[in-house]
Design a protein around this motif. Structure first.
Motif, short mmCIF file in Angstrom:
data_model
loop_
_atom_site.label_atom_id
_atom_site.label_comp_id
_atom_site.label_asym_id
_atom_site.label_seq_id
_atom_site.Cartn_x
_atom_site.Cartn_y
_atom_site.Cartn_z
N LYS A 174 29.51 0.15 24.49
CA LYS A 174 29.92 1.54 25.12
C LYS A 174 31.42 1.93 24.91
O LYS A 174 31.84 2.76 25.62
CB LYS A 174 29.59 1.56 26.22
N GLN A 175 32.42 1.16 24.15
CA GLN A 175 33.70 1.64 24.00
C GLN A 175 33.77 2.89 23.20
O GLN A 175 32.85 3.42 22.44
CB GLN A 175 34.23 0.21 23.29
N HIS A 176 35.00 3.59 23.14
CA HIS A 176 35.03 4.61 22.30
C HIS A 176 36.33 4.14 21.23
O HIS A 176 37.34 3.63 21.71
CB HIS A 176 36.15 5.87 23.44
N ASN A 191 30.77 4.80 21.19
CA ASN A 191 31.17 6.20 20.91
C ASN A 191 31.97 6.21 19.72
O ASN A 191 33.35 5.92 19.99
CB ASN A 191 32.01 6.79 22.12
N TYR A 195 34.37 7.94 16.52
CA TYR A 195 35.04 9.09 16.05
C TYR A 195 35.74 8.49 14.83
O TYR A 195 36.42 7.64 14.60
CB TYR A 195 36.23 9.41 17.06
N LYS A 234 27.13 7.47 20.24
CA LYS A 234 27.74 8.74 20.11
C LYS A 234 28.55 8.81 18.91
O LYS A 234 29.13 8.20 18.61
CB LYS A 234 27.95 9.27 21.52
N LEU A 282 40.25 15.45 21.68
CA LEU A 282 40.06 13.90 21.97
C LEU A 282 41.53 13.73 23.02
O LEU A 282 41.31 12.96 23.84
CB LEU A 282 40.22 13.01 20.74
N TYR A 326 36.77 14.16 25.96
CA TYR A 326 35.49 13.33 25.45
C TYR A 326 35.23 11.99 26.50
O TYR A 326 34.34 11.05 26.27
CB TYR A 326 35.53 12.97 23.97
N ASN A 327 36.21 12.01 27.34
CA ASN A 327 36.11 10.73 28.25
C ASN A 327 36.43 11.04 29.82
O ASN A 327 37.76 10.90 29.92
CB ASN A 327 36.70 9.44 27.63
N LEU A 337 41.09 6.49 23.43
CA LEU A 337 40.30 5.57 22.63
C LEU A 337 40.55 4.12 23.10
O LEU A 337 41.72 3.83 23.53
CB LEU A 337 40.49 5.50 21.29
N GLY A 356 32.17 17.34 25.07
CA GLY A 356 31.77 16.02 24.57
C GLY A 356 30.07 15.84 24.55
O GLY A 356 29.70 14.67 24.46
#
Lengths: 541, 541
Positions: A33-35, A75, A77, A97, A130, A135-136, A155, B470
């Motif tokens: 689940k990290q970005h 996640n 990008y 995602k 971002l 987004y977080n 991130l 998001g």
């Protein structure tokens, strides 16, 4: 450590961060689940070693299996799209995602099967959002009342490909910039893959990193060939947790050769440009050109190479093979993009002419290459290919039948909304198994709207060019149907238009019949052709 | 010539161009099918004497009658919308074609009956496209290879309202700027109405006129209160064919008082803003606010006035009554717009505080007030009201039932596409004759798309706020339905969403059923309610 790697990583601190085994990096730093941010744009300049290691790790530990609780999904990008390595990750179902754009059979399959959540975003806006922390939303950012600093926690990890690192720690990027500057600024941890199979591309880049509002400054470019940024990226070296060597090359497939129809489209466009020059609406060397990816786009640029225009300028997101012809015949002065997406043949052609041609290429972050501020100021000519357009000038660039995602909005929206000339081009029909003209690109009402009637100045097919400037919706409908629709669809579209007018007493601005506007899709579904094709019709064509 | 008029027109050359009888001007200069530009924006600052004379002339000569060959109809351009005078012209059927925005019962009727061709355009783009020569393609413009001069032939006549003319010939505009700078530059002939019933508004304006590409320069604003333009407009005095005195005032109707539902919307938004500040995604004084016109917009600004925010800034297109409350309690530092649209009550309130409040008001051309370059750089908070939105976040701002034009896209698109916070707000339901909840603002698939899913960050109704940042389409659908839809429509929308998921195997990105997506409109048409309302249901609510 190879000799060439040592030669490329000239900063001692970073050289000491070399990790030989990428699986160790994966084990130490990556969690479910990290970005994660990957460098890369249109399949060029993305990381390869770490994605491959992530796949190996996932397979080895039987993660992401149906029903399993052991997950390693991210996640993810990427500036726009990564290369084949991302598709391998998609195959392992590692992408929870994804934004803002993707290309690849497996990633698209995951999105359309519902396994991967995807949202497409305008490409210059995405890196800024971002860094807005959009987004977080659980994070707290640096206090904007006290500092103009960008956040460095949006991130968990940025993994980027470089072609070298200078003594002063400056990162020398490769054939794409994309969102790398924002990823490096916004990540807690950084992993750098130094690719030693490609040329060190020092001098090609013009790198600007904007602040968030209220501290943002103008992008003061007034010419395509101006350089206002730095050649190298400077980052907080403490954030770098690993440097690895990559010897994996990007894979860009060969282009389809131009066909008769795309040559016709190019010819309609060149006639249009010449008329614009004649009326002094454009200078002789036109205005900075943006061109999408694909067969038609390539043909248009190919057509320009043979049409006598001189001192052309390109302000686009992707530098492609067709531009090399313009360099070769001396008609292109400068090309700004965020990615050099060349086939192996194109890349070797560029290499042979590196000293003279590379001076005319500028690689910029996608926040600059695709920025509406510059597209509007420079007065670009934007040309992109939609899935379909409708009779009033709305276009679908992303979702087939309203639902199935292709690649995403990409740069098409920011270019078409902001350009002086907003042009969309496509072949007017495509075959289905039972009808050589089974699908029309011009429909009564597009099943998904990405570009609206307010955006498009001209629409072009092999049939002709519809000049929509200054036209009201009912005028546009006739122009598009008569100039662009394939003859087999003209009567059907005219009938829809005229029937809708009859139905729309007192609401005649943009006549529609919502009961019938999607009938062509139902025909396709039920009978294999949008024109409700029957065997007996075939003789007519 | 009144004493006050002589006092206002201090330039001798222009004073000598006074024409007492406006009918003479009409007879001499106006012809059928001309391209005419009127000053004015949102019903403020438009010409009045000449439009009235045009109507009188048309009536007197029995022009534009059904079947008659004697016509006097114009291609009419107004920054956004003119006042009642335009509606009188529409009643006489004098408007052949119109762009980019209109407000008025008669003009709307003409558009929807098919008598008047209309195309709506983004408001900052429109004056530039006019000067590109896009709306009159037979003209030849100044040669861009030799000169950066703007064309002066794209309009036959510009008719503008001013509040004064200085000795040096500088035109002092009134309560709106709109597209006046571009109209005066682009017209062959100029007619100036000097309105002596309103204050001479010297010092309020900040006027910039941009060149066409490739000569266009950056708009170097980094703060709302910066002034980079001139206070007065300088024009080619030879083009002025007449100056007239106007003693006719603008008519702005009173605002509807805020109701419970719009107060709830305001409250959801303020909670949202406070949370953004808490996470440092915004400074304490927020970011420059843009706010549309209408009941809800007024309520939101009213809510802000009572919520403890300080040092607010407004960067919008229309300055409205509600902003005066922010001046009054000292929470608003500066307001930039292109029009002061105040009710008589509001105008007298401003007059009473003129010395202190007028210093905080800046009026700019709509090419600046609505410019994506600045909206993006400043990081505006844009708030506008749509006709309807759909479950995936597309919005319809213009065409009811896909076909019937309301007013046009206005500034909503440029603001929402470029703002840091793109917010749309509306009441979740409206009554029909047979159902108090007959119309829902949230539908499966909007019947016309003006703002796409790529534009909107948050959607707000009295029910709640959907934070779409998001989120992928399927996540957005649940957020919008659960937070914003009215409870009577939630199950219907959820059923559509879930049924579409079942239908969309392999195309799950944005699940739709094109067979059913417009059913709510058919219900409305056939049964008077979007929820297929039957008498027996009524007891439930």
């Amino acid at each position: 450590m190879s000799a060439i790697f040592k030669n490329r990583v000239r900063n001692k601190i970073l050289l000491n961060k070399l990790v030989e085994n990428p699986l160790e990096i994966v084990k130490t730093h990556f969690r479910d689940k990290q970005h994660i941010g990957f460098s890369g744009f249109t399949g060029i300049g993305g990381p390869k070693v770490i994605p491959n290691a992530l796949c190996e790790y996932t397979r080895h530990h039987h993660l992401n299996m149906p029903g399993s609780e052991k997950q390693m999904r991210f996640n993810l990008y990427v500036g726009a799209s990564c290369g084949v390595e991302e598709d391998k990750m998609a195959l392992e179902n590692m992408i929870l995602k994804r934004t803002p754009h993707q290309v690849g059979k497996q990633i698209r399959k995951r999105i359309n099967s519902g396994d991967t959540l995807f949202f497409d975003k305008n490409l210059s806006l995405f890196p800024q959002e971002l860094l807005y922390g959009f987004y977080n939303k659980d994070l707290t950012l640096p206090d904007p009342n006290k500092t103009d600093a960008l956040p460095s926690n949006v991130l968990d990890i940025a993994v980027i490909e470089a072609t070298g690192i200078d003594e002063d720690g400056g990162i020398i990027l490769g054939p794409s910039v994309g969102a790398t500057p924002e990823f490096l600024a916004g990540a807690s941890k950084i992993i750098i893959e130094v690719n030693t199979t490609i040329k060190e591309m020092k001098g090609l880049h013009d790198l600007v990193l904007q602040k968030n509002p209220p501290y943002r400054q103008p992008l003061n470019y007034t010419k395509v060939d101006q350089r206002l940024g730095s050649e190298k990226l400077y980052i907080d070296l403490n954030k770098v947790v690993a440097v690895v060597e990559s010897q994996i090359e990007d894979h860009i497939p060969d282009n389809t050769p131009a066909d008769e129809n795309s040559a016709k489209i190019a010819s309609h466009l060149i006639t249009f440009f010449k008329n614009e020059v004649k009326h002094n609406r454009m200078p002789k060397n036109l205005l900075p050109l943006q061109s999408g990816i694909g067969n038609v786009a390539n043909s248009v640029i190919g057509g320009l190479a043979n049409s006598g225009f001189k001192n052309l300028q390109v302000f686009t997101e992707v530098f492609q093979d067709s531009f090399l012809d313009l360099f070769a015949n001396g008609s292109l002065d400068v090309a700004s993009s965020t990615s050099i997406r060349l086939t192996p043949k194109g890349m070797s052609r560029l290499s042979q002419n590196w000293d003279s041609w590379s001076k005319k290429i500028i690689l910029r972050p996608q926040t600059v290459s695709n920025n509406p501020e510059l597209i509007r100021r420079l007065g670009c000519i934007a040309m992109n290919t939609p899935v379909e357009v409708d009779i009033y000038g709305h276009a679908n660039s992303t979702c087939v039948l309203g639902s199935k995602m292709l690649n995403g909005i990409g740069g098409s929206r920011e270019f078409l909304t902001s350009a002086k000339y907003s042009i969309m081009h496509t072949i007017s029909t495509r075959p289905t198994p039972t009808d050589p003209y089974g699908i029309t690109s011009i429909v009564p009402f597009v099943s998904h709207v990405d570009q609206t009637e307010h955006d498009i100045d001209a629409f072009v097919t092999e049939q002709g060019l519809a000049d929509l400037r200054g036209l009201a919706p009912r005028e546009r409908a006739l122009e598009i149907i008569n100039k662009c629709a394939h003859p087999v669809y003209r009567p059907i579209l005219l009938k829809y238009f005229n029937d809708s007018i009859k139905r729309c007493n007192g609401k005649m601005h943009e006549p529609h019949d919502l009961h019938k506007c999607f009938e062509m899709y139902f025909n396709l579904e039920e009978r294999g052709s949008m024109r409700a094709f029957k065997k007996t019709d075939e003789k007519l064509h």
